[in-house]
Design a protein around this motif. Sequence first.
Motif, mmCIF file in Angstrom:
data_model
loop_
_atom_site.group_PDB
_atom_site.id
_atom_site.type_symbol
_atom_site.label_atom_id
_atom_site.label_comp_id
_atom_site.label_asym_id
_atom_site.label_seq_id
_atom_site.Cartn_x
_atom_site.Cartn_y
_atom_site.Cartn_z
ATOM 1 N N UNK A 123 0.932 -1.186 -0.005
ATOM 2 C CA UNK A 123 -0.044 -0.135 -0.087
ATOM 3 C C UNK A 123 1.019 1.329 -0.079
ATOM 4 N N UNK A 124 2.055 1.249 0.741
ATOM 5 C CA UNK A 124 2.832 2.494 0.919
ATOM 6 C C UNK A 124 4.066 2.130 0.536
ATOM 7 N N UNK A 125 4.723 2.957 -0.460
ATOM 8 C CA UNK A 125 6.343 2.736 -0.963
ATOM 9 C C UNK A 125 7.006 4.050 -0.413
ATOM 10 N N UNK A 126 8.215 3.830 0.111
ATOM 11 C CA UNK A 126 9.028 5.014 0.424
ATOM 12 C C UNK A 126 10.439 4.621 -0.737
ATOM 13 N N UNK A 127 10.587 5.528 -1.254
ATOM 14 C CA UNK A 127 11.764 5.380 -2.143
ATOM 15 C C UNK A 127 12.826 6.115 -1.854
ATOM 16 N N UNK A 128 13.875 5.340 -1.605
ATOM 17 C CA UNK A 128 15.215 6.113 -1.170
ATOM 18 C C UNK A 128 16.146 6.188 -2.411
ATOM 19 N N UNK A 129 16.936 7.258 -2.284
ATOM 20 C CA UNK A 129 17.769 7.792 -3.232
ATOM 21 C C UNK A 129 18.946 6.851 -3.764
ATOM 22 N N UNK A 130 18.939 6.540 -5.037
ATOM 23 C CA UNK A 130 20.059 5.506 -5.581
ATOM 24 C C UNK A 130 19.469 4.085 -5.595
ATOM 25 N N UNK A 131 18.308 3.656 -5.043
ATOM 26 C CA UNK A 131 17.707 2.421 -5.068
ATOM 27 C C UNK A 131 17.163 2.393 -6.542
ATOM 28 N N UNK A 132 16.907 0.864 -6.819
ATOM 29 C CA UNK A 132 16.084 0.873 -8.003
ATOM 30 C C UNK A 132 14.933 -0.251 -7.718
ATOM 31 N N UNK A 133 13.794 -0.187 -8.529
ATOM 32 C CA UNK A 133 12.910 -1.033 -8.534
ATOM 33 C C UNK A 133 11.890 -1.080 -9.547
ATOM 34 N N UNK A 134 11.261 -2.291 -9.587
ATOM 35 C CA UNK A 134 10.100 -2.262 -10.889
ATOM 36 C C UNK A 134 8.764 -1.815 -10.471
ATOM 37 N N UNK A 135 8.263 -1.130 -11.217
ATOM 38 C CA UNK A 135 6.889 -0.545 -10.900
ATOM 39 C C UNK A 135 6.053 -1.367 -11.812
ATOM 40 N N UNK A 136 4.770 -2.078 -11.200
ATOM 41 C CA UNK A 136 3.905 -2.749 -12.002
ATOM 42 C C UNK A 136 3.615 -4.094 -11.318
ATOM 43 N N UNK A 137 2.884 -5.126 -12.069
ATOM 44 C CA UNK A 137 2.687 -6.412 -11.754
ATOM 45 C C UNK A 137 4.027 -6.929 -11.697
ATOM 46 N N UNK A 138 4.371 -7.969 -10.868
ATOM 47 C CA UNK A 138 5.613 -8.679 -10.843
ATOM 48 C C UNK A 138 5.122 -10.086 -10.478
ATOM 49 N N UNK A 139 5.453 -10.892 -11.351
ATOM 50 C CA UNK A 139 5.207 -12.547 -11.604
ATOM 51 C C UNK A 139 6.845 -12.840 -11.180
ATOM 52 N N UNK A 140 6.596 -13.751 -10.125
ATOM 53 C CA UNK A 140 7.953 -14.702 -9.750
ATOM 54 C C UNK A 140 8.546 -15.371 -10.994
ATOM 55 N N UNK A 141 7.658 -15.949 -11.722
ATOM 56 C CA UNK A 141 8.171 -16.306 -13.008
ATOM 57 C C UNK A 141 9.054 -17.924 -12.422
ATOM 58 N N UNK A 142 8.714 -18.427 -11.497
ATOM 59 C CA UNK A 142 9.449 -19.692 -10.963
ATOM 60 C C UNK A 142 9.349 -20.740 -12.032
ATOM 61 N N UNK A 143 10.544 -21.161 -12.442
ATOM 62 C CA UNK A 143 10.789 -22.076 -13.572
ATOM 63 C C UNK A 143 10.427 -21.500 -14.861
ATOM 64 N N UNK A 144 10.285 -20.267 -15.172
ATOM 65 C CA UNK A 144 10.010 -19.641 -16.396
ATOM 66 C C UNK A 144 11.329 -19.062 -16.870
ATOM 67 N N UNK A 145 11.349 -18.618 -18.122
ATOM 68 C CA UNK A 145 12.664 -18.033 -18.755
ATOM 69 C C UNK A 145 12.147 -16.878 -19.323
ATOM 70 N N UNK A 146 13.205 -15.657 -19.222
ATOM 71 C CA UNK A 146 12.620 -14.385 -19.458
ATOM 72 C C UNK A 146 12.736 -14.343 -21.014
ATOM 73 N N UNK A 147 11.940 -14.337 -21.960
ATOM 74 C CA UNK A 147 12.095 -14.527 -23.392
ATOM 75 C C UNK A 147 12.311 -13.144 -23.930
ATOM 76 N N UNK A 148 12.281 -11.799 -23.222
ATOM 77 C CA UNK A 148 12.483 -10.612 -23.759
ATOM 78 C C UNK A 148 13.903 -10.387 -24.303
#
Length: 172
Positions: A123-148
């Motif tokens: 619900x609440x996100x605090x962003x610190x300077x210098x850190x990185x994150x993905x914004x959006x829906x995230x699927x753990x993708x266990x056992x899947x390969x990234x095809x991008x």
Amino acid sequence: MPSKEVVANIADVEMRKLHEIVDLLFIPLNVGHDEQQAWFRRALEQYESLAPRDGIEGMLAAQMIGTHAAALECLRRAAHSRERFADREQNLKHAQKLMALYTQQVAALNKHRGKGQQKVTVEHVHIEAGAQAIVGNVDSGAGKHNKASPAVLEEQKSVPMPEFEPSKLRRT
């Protein structure tokens, strides 16, 4: 130590459970007594391997034994070369439906046991300077390969990593 009456009642319940499981099996008439007993032992072994912990799990486990046995019988019938093509095809269709049902039963058992998928909402996100994150829906993708492709991955934007606060998570 339980009374003889309690022990007798437990034995009656266990015998009824065994009969319910055995009644779900299709056993050909030409099978001998020893083979029948082996089929019964195998079905009971399968039931016990599911280790039902309550009534719901017990009923579901019995259904799973019956579904599994029926699917195997359909597959066995489809494998016989003396069957007409239409009969073989029908048995394969029934087997496919039964195997899909079995998969649903496994999922229902896992869900009942609390092993189903869980969803975490931040619900609440605090962003610190210098850190990185993905914004959006995230699927753990266990056992899947990234095809991008590397080019697509390079184009993805990253934002500062939010501060992790377990107290701000809501499980649904």
